[in-house]
Design an enzyme around this catalytic site. Structure first.
Site, PDB file in Angstrom:
ATOM      1  N   GLN A  95      15.397  41.630  48.762  1.00  0.00           N
ATOM      2  CA  GLN A  95      16.194  41.094  49.885  1.00  0.00           C
ATOM      3  C   GLN A  95      15.278  40.196  50.714  1.00  0.00           C
ATOM      4  OE1 GLN A  95      18.936  43.647  52.016  1.00  0.00           O
ATOM      5  NE2 GLN A  95      18.614  45.296  50.532  1.00  0.00           N
ATOM      6  N   LYS A 189      20.473  33.091  33.786  1.00  0.00           N
ATOM      7  CA  LYS A 189      21.222  34.227  34.355  1.00  0.00           C
ATOM      8  C   LYS A 189      21.999  33.817  35.593  1.00  0.00           C
ATOM      9  CE  LYS A 189      19.652  38.232  36.744  1.00  0.00           C
ATOM     10  NZ  LYS A 189      18.755  39.392  36.688  1.00  0.00           N
TER      11      LYS A 189
HETATM   12  C1  R5P Z   1      16.225  39.710  39.235  1.00  0.00           C
HETATM   13  O1  R5P Z   1      16.050  38.520  39.247  1.00  0.00           O
HETATM   14  C2  R5P Z   1      15.235  40.663  38.663  1.00  0.00           C
HETATM   15  O2  R5P Z   1      14.208  40.031  38.012  1.00  0.00           O
HETATM   16  C3  R5P Z   1      15.885  41.642  37.730  1.00  0.00           C
HETATM   17  O3  R5P Z   1      16.349  40.941  36.585  1.00  0.00           O
HETATM   18  C4  R5P Z   1      17.040  42.330  38.345  1.00  0.00           C
HETATM   19  O4  R5P Z   1      16.755  42.705  39.649  1.00  0.00           O
HETATM   20  C5  R5P Z   1      17.443  43.527  37.520  1.00  0.00           C
HETATM   21  O5  R5P Z   1      18.509  44.151  38.146  1.00  0.00           O
HETATM   22  P1  R5P Z   1      19.575  44.964  37.335  1.00  0.00           P
HETATM   23  O6  R5P Z   1      18.851  45.950  36.472  1.00  0.00           O
HETATM   24  O7  R5P Z   1      20.386  45.624  38.407  1.00  0.00           O
HETATM   25  O8  R5P Z   1      20.380  43.998  36.531  1.00  0.00           O
END
Ligand code: R5P
Length: 287
Positions: A95, A189
């Site tokens: 955050q 992503k």
């Molecule tokens: C985000 O950019 C981070 O690098 C992780 O990919 C992300 O926080 C993973 O979160 P989750 O397991 O909830 O998809």
């Protein structure tokens, strides 16, 4: 003297061994009203011959944040002339901006609070290194991603080290370099919600190849589950997941199991059964 938060006891012990420094006795209590008391009974810097106190505490929960502030304060109160804070995992680091009008910059808020009780901060693979700028004391990131190569099988077939978004490509490259062979690649992503992501794969042919998907953190597991689904559809041979911080919150394990994940490797920045490698050496080197 190493002083451990309750969520980082294994890593703190490893670090004490690496540095050949004593590990303080610690106690964690909860009062009937819900308040916490984390203490290092018997810690007196002079007696312990410990000018420097190293507080090691992953802030994996709000309670862990309070514990950390208490342990920093105890160290200072009982004579430490220098308090170094090691955040193996820094909670709220993701955050790092106000996402909407009226939102706080939560990473900055916790960084300021943590700064009030310490002279220096070290944190392992924060989501963005810029989070270190939020501290009011010198703060440095530690890159421990290379450790994730240690538990990988030595016989990976034509491996691809893949990050599920471009931001984690440096982690994929670090793990590949530590492994000593293989290509790197990343997906695009788009986060749709806290628990939903959309991934767009690259053109790389993964058919018949072993793929190591690397990221800084597995939180809800949504990102990794999506990546694994795509890799299976594209006939990857074996898929291994490797992350620095194995948060594995809520139903992440079921989500990943349903996606067909067999092996997850994480470090002990968050102590889980998948914490196959320790970052103690990396932290010791940085201290
Ligand atoms: C985000 O950019 C981070 O690098 C992780 O990919 C992300 O926080 C993973 O979160 P989750 O397991 O909830 O998809």
């Amino acid at each position: 003297m190493i002083i451990s938060g309750s969520a980082s006891q294994t890593l703190a012990a490893e670090l004490a061994a690496e540095l050949d420094e004593p590990l303080a006795s610690v106690e964690y209590e909860r009062f009937p009203d819900g308040e916490l008391l984390a203490a290092a009974p018997g810690f007196a810097a002079e007696e312990a011959d410990a000018e420097r106190a190293i507080v090691v505490a992953s802030t994996v929960s709000s309670d862990a944040h309070v514990e950390l502030l208490q342990l920093q304060d105890a160290a200072r109160e009982w004579g430490a002339s220098e308090v170094v804070t090691v955040l193996p995992y820094m909670g709220y680091a993701r955050q790092d901006e106000a996402f909407e009008e009226g939102h706080p910059i939560s990473a900055r808020a916790v960084a300021r609070a943590i700064s009030s009780g310490t002279d220096r901060v070290l944190t392992v693979n924060p989501h963005e290194e810029a989070v270190c700028d939020f501290f009011d004391v010198p703060a440095e990131p530690i890159d421990a991603a290379g450790r994730l190569a240690d538990p990988l099988p030595a016989d990976l077939t034509d491996p691809v080290f893949l990050s599920p978004d471009e931001g984690a490509l440096d982690i994929a490259a670090t793990v590949r370099d530590a492994y000593g062979a293989g290509d790197t690649d990343y997906f695009e992503k788009k986060r749709l919600s806290g628990t939903e992501v959309e991934l767009t794969p690259s053109d790389t042919d993964v058919s018949g190849r072993d793929v190591v998907v690397t990221d800084d953190i597995i939180a809800t597991g949504s990102t990794m589950a999506e990546a694994v689904g795509i890799l299976h559809e594209r006939d990857a041979r074996r898929v291994f997941l490797a992350c620095v911080h194995p948060m594995l919150a809520s139903n992440a394990r079921s989500k990943l199991a349903r996606a067909g994940v067999e092996t997850i490797y994480g470090t002990d920045t968050i102590e889980r059964d998948v914490s196959a490698v320790s970052v103690a050496r990396s932290v010791a080197d940085a201290l």
